[in-house]
Design an enzyme around this catalytic site. Structure first.
Site, PDB file in Angstrom:
ATOM      1  N   ASP A  13      23.018 -17.495  37.477  1.00  0.00           N
ATOM      2  CA  ASP A  13      23.384 -16.681  36.314  1.00  0.00           C
ATOM      3  C   ASP A  13      24.278 -15.497  36.665  1.00  0.00           C
ATOM      4  O   ASP A  13      24.172 -14.419  36.088  1.00  0.00           O
ATOM      5  CB  ASP A  13      22.113 -16.186  35.588  1.00  0.00           C
ATOM      6  N   LYS A  16      29.138 -17.641  36.349  1.00  0.00           N
ATOM      7  CA  LYS A  16      30.031 -18.671  36.890  1.00  0.00           C
ATOM      8  C   LYS A  16      30.888 -19.319  35.799  1.00  0.00           C
ATOM      9  O   LYS A  16      32.090 -19.490  35.971  1.00  0.00           O
ATOM     10  CB  LYS A  16      29.208 -19.754  37.609  1.00  0.00           C
ATOM     11  N   GLY A  40      22.879 -23.497  33.218  1.00  0.00           N
ATOM     12  CA  GLY A  40      23.273 -23.081  31.873  1.00  0.00           C
ATOM     13  C   GLY A  40      24.480 -22.168  32.002  1.00  0.00           C
ATOM     14  O   GLY A  40      24.335 -20.999  32.326  1.00  0.00           O
ATOM     15  N   HIS A  41      25.660 -22.718  31.799  1.00  0.00           N
ATOM     16  CA  HIS A  41      26.884 -21.923  31.962  1.00  0.00           C
ATOM     17  C   HIS A  41      27.447 -21.566  30.593  1.00  0.00           C
ATOM     18  O   HIS A  41      27.879 -22.425  29.843  1.00  0.00           O
ATOM     19  CB  HIS A  41      27.906 -22.692  32.809  1.00  0.00           C
ATOM     20  N   GLN A 222      23.403 -22.963  39.836  1.00  0.00           N
ATOM     21  CA  GLN A 222      22.376 -22.134  40.488  1.00  0.00           C
ATOM     22  C   GLN A 222      23.054 -21.094  41.395  1.00  0.00           C
ATOM     23  O   GLN A 222      24.186 -20.728  41.121  1.00  0.00           O
ATOM     24  CB  GLN A 222      21.368 -22.997  41.273  1.00  0.00           C
TER      25      GLN A 222
HETATM   26  P1  IMO Z   1      22.778 -21.538  36.580  1.00  0.00           P
HETATM   27  O1  IMO Z   1      23.724 -22.613  37.079  1.00  0.00           O
HETATM   28  C1  IMO Z   1      19.081 -19.435  37.371  1.00  0.00           C
HETATM   29  C2  IMO Z   1      15.677 -21.727  38.969  1.00  0.00           C
HETATM   30  C3  IMO Z   1      14.472 -21.961  38.084  1.00  0.00           C
HETATM   31  C4  IMO Z   1      13.370 -22.023  39.134  1.00  0.00           C
HETATM   32  C5  IMO Z   1      14.053 -22.730  40.294  1.00  0.00           C
HETATM   33  C6  IMO Z   1      13.794 -24.222  40.357  1.00  0.00           C
HETATM   34  O2  IMO Z   1      22.770 -21.345  35.125  1.00  0.00           O
HETATM   35  O3  IMO Z   1      22.983 -20.277  37.349  1.00  0.00           O
HETATM   36  P2  IMO Z   1      14.581 -26.322  38.958  1.00  0.00           P
HETATM   37  O4  IMO Z   1      14.647 -26.579  37.487  1.00  0.00           O
HETATM   38  O5  IMO Z   1      15.885 -26.394  39.641  1.00  0.00           O
HETATM   39  O6  IMO Z   1      13.525 -27.153  39.613  1.00  0.00           O
HETATM   40  O7  IMO Z   1      14.066 -24.807  39.098  1.00  0.00           O
HETATM   41  O8  IMO Z   1      15.452 -22.506  40.136  1.00  0.00           O
HETATM   42  N1  IMO Z   1      16.966 -22.166  38.388  1.00  0.00           N
HETATM   43  C7  IMO Z   1      17.924 -21.334  37.946  1.00  0.00           C
HETATM   44  N2  IMO Z   1      17.936 -19.982  37.843  1.00  0.00           N
HETATM   45  N3  IMO Z   1      20.162 -20.121  37.010  1.00  0.00           N
HETATM   46  C8  IMO Z   1      20.193 -21.471  37.128  1.00  0.00           C
HETATM   47  O9  IMO Z   1      21.324 -22.176  36.936  1.00  0.00           O
HETATM   48  C9  IMO Z   1      19.019 -22.149  37.578  1.00  0.00           C
HETATM   49  N4  IMO Z   1      18.687 -23.427  37.775  1.00  0.00           N
HETATM   50  C10 IMO Z   1      17.431 -23.430  38.287  1.00  0.00           C
HETATM   51  O10 IMO Z   1      14.283 -20.904  37.177  1.00  0.00           O
HETATM   52  O11 IMO Z   1      13.041 -20.721  39.569  1.00  0.00           O
HETATM   53 MG    MG Z   2      22.708 -19.867  33.766  1.00  0.00          MG
END
Ligand code: IMO
Ligand code: MG
Length: 399
Positions: A13, A16, A40-41, A222
């Site tokens: 988050d 990106k 979630g972009h 992530q």
């Molecule tokens: P973007 O791309 C922030 C976190 C989840 C959890 C851990 C594992 O939008 O930055 P998972 O569903 O992958 O098994 O969860 O990773 N997590 C994220 N946190 N932004 C994301 O994506 C995330 N995708 C997974 O909250 O702690």
């Molecule tokens: Mg996100």
């Protein structure tokens, strides 16, 4: 040509989607290389806000091709839903998406396994987005997975049923009730939507594109601190979020990576469980949360907030080989009197400056304080125009 990579340097988050959108006019292809619908972009286009989960952020540009690479895990139901949502608002989507045959499929039962496993963990749960990410990557490395290329084989249903039966057996180990019938229907409808996309051998597609002079941007999901190898294990996601992940997740040789754009938020957030040394539980944290609108774009959960952590940031820059640093959301701090940056950690009176193996609970950040700039930044378009206190803040981080 080389493949440039854009990724997050914290716990996700970092903004990106927005930066990819700013950079896409320079690229012919935008490619996702890891993760899946856990991402979630959020980006704005023509005055409307969109949240993308599986579809690369180049989708709103007419001449950009969007590749979902082999390193991604794809849920057809979510994919179809995302396409429908975007096409509803008048965007032509499906022709601009290309999917690697080797991309793994998230089955409805993968989601159930994710939920059952998290429930069984109780207090020690990861805080997963429950999209089935972990179980799908487990099947990939366990050599049981189903891939996009399997859809076109005559015995696809047989393969699906076999893996589903295996999952159902595994689910009997959990005290978890589930009913996948509705979701399974959507999933198969999603498979039909998926079939309308162009399937390619991603590694060949990317190398051919490079040979013909096309420019490619690999879009990370992530963040570095959620990387399966280098993140705050076990509170991580199940893929390699670092720049090396782009090599594996697209089939690109390491010497074919060009720029590495690392995005860092001016403060820090984390959604889900796990250690977060600079987390704030006071008014400052609440203010960041509120002003920064820090709610998960995928799950709607409140994001935990805290000060920028330079120990972690240096670690991220090193592992990724970052060549360009991009800072986002600095305006969220516009009203703060004092702004802090963690420059070291203290454990049992001992100062450490590296990112430790275990981020223990009694780890205390050592802060350097900065005076806030207390000005709006809206109309400023270059560095020289920034308030002096903000220049000092940025200079310090850069150094
Ligand atoms: P973007 O791309 C922030 C976190 C989840 C959890 C851990 C594992 O939008 O930055 P998972 O569903 O992958 O098994 O969860 O990773 N997590 C994220 N946190 N932004 C994301 O994506 C995330 N995708 C997974 O909250 O702690
Ligand atoms: Mg996100």
């Amino acid at each position: 040509m080389k493949v440039d990579v854009l990724l997050g340097l914290q716990w996700g988050d970092e903004g990106k989607g927005k930066i990819v959108d700013v950079l896409t006019p320079d690229y012919d292809i935008v490619a996702r290389f890891q993760g899946g619908p856990n991402a979630g972009h959020t980006l704005k286009f023509n005055g409307e806000t969109y949240t993308l989960h599986l579809i690369p952020s180049g989708i709103f540009r007419n001449n950009t091709e969007n590749l979902i690479g082999n390193g991604v895990v794809l849920d057809p139901a979510i994919f179809a839903n995302e396409i429908a949502g975007l096409e509803e608002s008048g965007n032509k989507i499906i022709d601009k998406i290309i999917i690697a045959n080797k991309t793994h499929l998230i089955l409805p039962t993968h989601r159930m396994l994710d939920a059952a496993s998290e429930q069984a963990k109780g207090k020690t749960k990861i805080g997963s987005t429950l999209k089935g990410i972990g179980p799908t990557y487990m099947d990939k490395t366990g050599r049981n997975g189903l891939r996009v290329g399997d859809i076109s084989t005559p015995n696809f249903i047989e393969k699906y049923e076999k893996l589903k039966a295996k999952h159902k057996k595994m689910l009997t180990n959990f005290d978890y009730k589930y009913d996948i019938s509705d979701y399974e229907k959507k999933w198969f409808e999603g498979i039909e939507v998926l079939k309308k996309c162009r399937f390619v051998d991603g590694e060949n597609y990317v190398s051919d594109a490079m040979e013909t002079g096309k420019t490619i941007l690999a879009e990370g999901a992530q963040g570095t601190l959620l990387d399966i190898d280098f993140g705050s294990y076990p509170f991580v996601t199940s893929s390699n979020t670092v720049s090396a992940g782009a090599c594996i997740g697209l089939g690109v040789a390491p010497n074919k990576i060009g720029e590495v754009y690392g995005i860092v938020k001016a403060y820090c957030t984390r959604v889900g469980s796990g250690p977060f040394p600079t987390e704030l539980f006071d008014d400052s944290g609440e203010q960041m949360q509120k002003i920064g609108n820090e709610f998960g774009a995928t799950t709607g959960r409140t994001r935990r907030c805290g000060w920028l952590d330079l120990v972690a940031l240096k670690y991220s820059v090193k592992i990724n080989g970052v060549t360009q640093l991009i800072m986002s959301k600095v305006d969220v701090l516009n009203t703060f009197e004092t702004i802090k940056i963690a420059v070291a950690y203290k454990i049992n009176d001992k100062i450490i400056k590296h990112f430790p193996f275990d981020i223990l609970e009694d780890l205390e950040p050592v802060y350097k304080e900065f005076d806030g700039w207390k000005t709006e930044l809206d109309k400023i378009t270059d560095f020289a125009g920034l308030p002096e206190n903000l220049q000092t803040y940025i200079d310090f981080i850069e150094k």
